[in-house]
Each structure stands twice: as C-alpha cells, then as structure tokens.
Write an enzyme that holds these catalytic residues in place. Structure first.
Site, short mmCIF file in Angstrom:
data_model
loop_
_atom_site.label_atom_id
_atom_site.label_comp_id
_atom_site.label_asym_id
_atom_site.label_seq_id
_atom_site.Cartn_x
_atom_site.Cartn_y
_atom_site.Cartn_z
CB THR A 1 -0.94 0.01 1.22
OG1 THR A 1 -1.80 -1.13 1.15
CG2 THR A 1 -1.80 1.27 1.22
CE LYS B 1 -5.60 -1.08 0.90
NZ LYS B 1 -4.38 -1.84 1.12
CE LYS C 1 1.61 2.24 5.18
NZ LYS C 1 1.25 1.58 3.88
#
Length: 294
Positions: free
Chosen positions: A95, A170, A239
């Site tokens: 990711t 995503k 994050k």
C-alpha cells in the site's frame, strides 16, 4: 514459472503460502529471516538479498510496509530492480501512494521490466484463505500473464486502469476505512456519554444501516475490549491516511475529514495504541472522555 516474494509479514507470508499450495516454486527474501522459516520448511528457497532473488525469478511480488521500504528493496544496496532480467514482471502489492507507483513504473520501464501496482483489500484471515481483493494498475496484457497467480491469493481482481490506478483506488478504500472507523468510535463514545445502555446503543448502531459491514465486524473487539493481535494495526492505517493526504495534495483534492482523522490516529499512537487493531481508536477516545471528567 519461478516466483519471487519479498516481504513476509502478516500479509505477505500468507499470500506466499497460497502460491506454494498451488505447486509454485518460490524464492523468498525478508529483512528478518525468521519470518520466512515456515515457508522454507515447506520448500521455499531463501535468497540472501533482493538482488540474489531477482536473478532467479520470472515474476516478483513485493508486499512491504511503506514506500521507503519498497524503494530500498528495489533500488537500494543489493536492490532487485537492476537484476531482474528483461521482460520479467514486478507486481507490487504494497500500500503506497499513486505517484510513488508511477515512479517505480518508470524505473522499471527504463530497465525493460513490466510493472503492476496491485495493492490488496483484506486482513490476515482473507490473506490466509486466498480471499483478498486486488486493485490492479498497469497493462492489461501484463495482468493477463499473472492473473492466475493473483487468483490463487484473492477472490476478486479489479483492473483499475494504467499504472498508479491500483494504488489510487486503494488510497480511496483506506481513506474511507480510516474516517469511518474514527466516526464510528466517536459515535459510540458520544452515545455512552448520553447515558445510553451499551447493549441498546451497540444493537442499534451495529444492527442498523449506518455502519457498513466491514466495520460491523469490529463490534466483538470493541465490546470485549480486545484490541491485541490486530487484523490491521492502527499504526499502518495512520500511514495510509498520511499517504492519502499526500496524494490529495498532489491532485488538488481537499480532505478535511481525512486530515482530522489522521491526527486523531497519531494521538492514539502517541498514547500507546499503535500496534493495536484499528478499532482501538474507540478505547482511545473513550479514555480521553473519561479523563476529561476527572
């Protein structure tokens, strides 16, 4: 087809195991070898560096924690990218932010390597069961080449467009997850502060239309106060929200809710909740509410 896999944490180790269950020969590398021991015992081959791994494989998967880790594995000392043979495929399931994926695509293209960004939705249980969702950016022909491998690890594969579009989607999915989770936690704490019985409140909230299914599964954790052994840690969600904020800045989008949620998660990390499940944001907010009344 010989497959390489770099990044054997909670997700990567389970994804790699599913490839091996289908009879594929795997060469693996992880910063700490201990996380590879179960795969090695099952027949995987260990590589001493990303570069050593790259020289042996036709398709390389990476599943790493953040952009810096991906770039270090690809282009750092003993990085794999200069050692992949021309025409091979690199599939990055990490990711990361879209501009970073496009940067890695450019670095790959300059070396004659095909690149797909293919981050996943799903936690450790779907990873173990081969039921992840892959959001794929890149050439349709490259996706066709590796589709069967993705099907061994996932139950759904969505081609989102050119390189960078998998990570773009995503970002959207995790932006929703982060803001929804913070909103749910705040609503529960608010309801309890009004004196609503927990049983009534939880049944109404989790049993109604306001809470999506992907958050309804957090009810048991919140009721039990069990936030250890995270399905998805609060630290990594923070994050992802940070990367979403970077991406929004680059694209000119305004995300005031996301930025507020991101800072709430940062405060929770400072309070010691970073390695707990994302639902621990409820515990953090509830504790702050109780502290305010002392």
């Amino acid at each position: 087809m010989k497959i390489g896999f770099i990044g054997l944490g909670t997700m990567g180790s389970r994804m790699a195991a599913n490839l091996m269950k289908r009879g594929h020969s795997l060469v693996v590398f992880n910063r700490t070898r201990e996380k590879a021991e179960r795969l090695l015992a099952a027949g995987a081959t260990w590589a001493d560096s990303p570069a050593a791994l790259a020289a042996q494989v036709d398709v390389l998967f990476t599943m790493l924690a953040h952009p810096d880790a991906v770039e270090e594995a690809a282009l750092g000392k003993d990085g794999f990218l200069p050692h992949l043979r021309t025409g091979r495929i690199w599939v990055d399931c990490s990711t990361v932010n879209p501009s970073f994926s496009r940067k890695m695509a450019s670095e790959s293209r300059a070396r004659g390597i095909h690149f797909l960004d293919a981050p996943v939705t799903g936690s450790k249980v779907p990873a173990a069961e081969g039921k992840l969702i892959f959001w794929v950016g890149g050439d349709a022909g490259d996706l066709k080449t590796v589709r069967l491998l993705l099907e061994y690890m996932g139950s759904k594969i969505v081609h989102c467009g050119p390189q960078g579009m998998g990570t773009s989607l995503k970002m959207v999915m995790n932006q929703l997850l982060g803001t929804f989770m913070a909103g749910l936690a705040e609503a529960l704490v608010f309801g309890e502060s009004l004196g609503l019985a927990r049983a009534v409140l939880f049944e109404a909230v989790f049993g109604g239309p306001a809470v999506p299914p992907f958050l309804a599964i957090k009810r048991q954790r919140i009721e039990a106060g069990d936030f250890q052994q995270a399905d998805f840690s609060l630290r990594w969600l923070h994050k992802d929200l940070h990367l979403a904020a970077i991406s929004a800045y680059e694209s000119g989008a305004a995300m005031p809710l996301t930025n507020v949620a991101k800072e709430i998660y940062q405060l929770a990390i400072r309070d010691g909740h970073g390695d707990e499940d994302i639902s621990a944001i409820y515990q953090y907010l509830a504790h702050k509410k109780d502290s305010a009344h002392l």
